[in-house]
Design a protein around this motif. Structure first.
Motif, PDB file in Angstrom:
ATOM      1  N   GLU A  43      -7.962   3.342  -2.235  1.00  0.00           N
ATOM      2  CA  GLU A  43      -7.498   2.073  -2.768  1.00  0.00           C
ATOM      3  C   GLU A  43      -7.082   1.121  -1.642  1.00  0.00           C
ATOM      4  OE1 GLU A  43      -3.893   0.988  -5.666  1.00  0.00           O
ATOM      5  OE2 GLU A  43      -5.257   2.506  -6.491  1.00  0.00           O
ATOM      6  N   VAL A  72       0.812  -1.221   0.000  1.00  0.00           N
ATOM      7  CA  VAL A  72       0.000   0.000   0.000  1.00  0.00           C
ATOM      8  C   VAL A  72       0.843   1.268   0.000  1.00  0.00           C
ATOM      9  CG1 VAL A  72      -1.928  -1.187   1.091  1.00  0.00           C
ATOM     10  CG2 VAL A  72      -0.319   0.070   2.515  1.00  0.00           C
ATOM     11  N   ARG A 108      -0.041   4.400  -2.363  1.00  0.00           N
ATOM     12  CA  ARG A 108      -1.376   4.136  -2.905  1.00  0.00           C
ATOM     13  C   ARG A 108      -2.361   5.108  -2.266  1.00  0.00           C
ATOM     14  NH1 ARG A 108       0.049   2.473  -7.112  1.00  0.00           N
ATOM     15  NH2 ARG A 108      -2.150   2.363  -7.561  1.00  0.00           N
TER      16      ARG A 108
END
Length: 123
Positions: free
Chosen positions: A98, A91, A94
């Protein structure tokens, strides 16, 4: 991928917990692109799993459903069968939406397994 924070004075830990986690996530202001745990609900699954406010989320498990179509089914005019794949999703860098979608996608896991979170925790 971000290097570890605080010059290596942090630890990387993996925690698993069932949904719902009872967490409020946010984007780290001081370091754009990092997702942090802003709040942990009392007595929620996140607190029970010992997720702490201030932890940095580095990766989570996520699920994705795809259509698997063997060649013989294509030749016979079939459309295939849905198959859910579970994987570890980084992640870092991101968007927050998301990251939340990735965590929520674990509801599609046909085996109903817990979510795994890879967290960075300051010592």
């Amino acid at each position: 991928l971000f290097p570890r924070l605080k010059g290596g004075k942090s630890r990387i830990i993996a925690i698993q917990a069932p949904l719902p986690l009872g967490l409020i996530l946010g984007q780290e202001v001081s370091i754009p692109g990092l997702t942090s745990i802003d709040e942990v609900a009392p007595d929620g699954n996140g607190e029970i799993a010992q997720i702490k406010q201030g932890d940095i989320v580095r990766a989570v498990t996520a699920c994705q459903t795809t259509m698997e179509t063997p060649t013989w089914q294509l030749l016979a005019g079939g459309i295939g069968q849905p198959k859910t794949k579970r994987f570890v999703y980084s992640v870092d860098n991101r968007p927050l939406e998301e990251v939340m979608d990735a965590i929520g996608s674990n509801r599609m896991d046909v085996q109903g397994r817990d979510v795994w979170l890879v967290l960075e925790r300051m010592d």
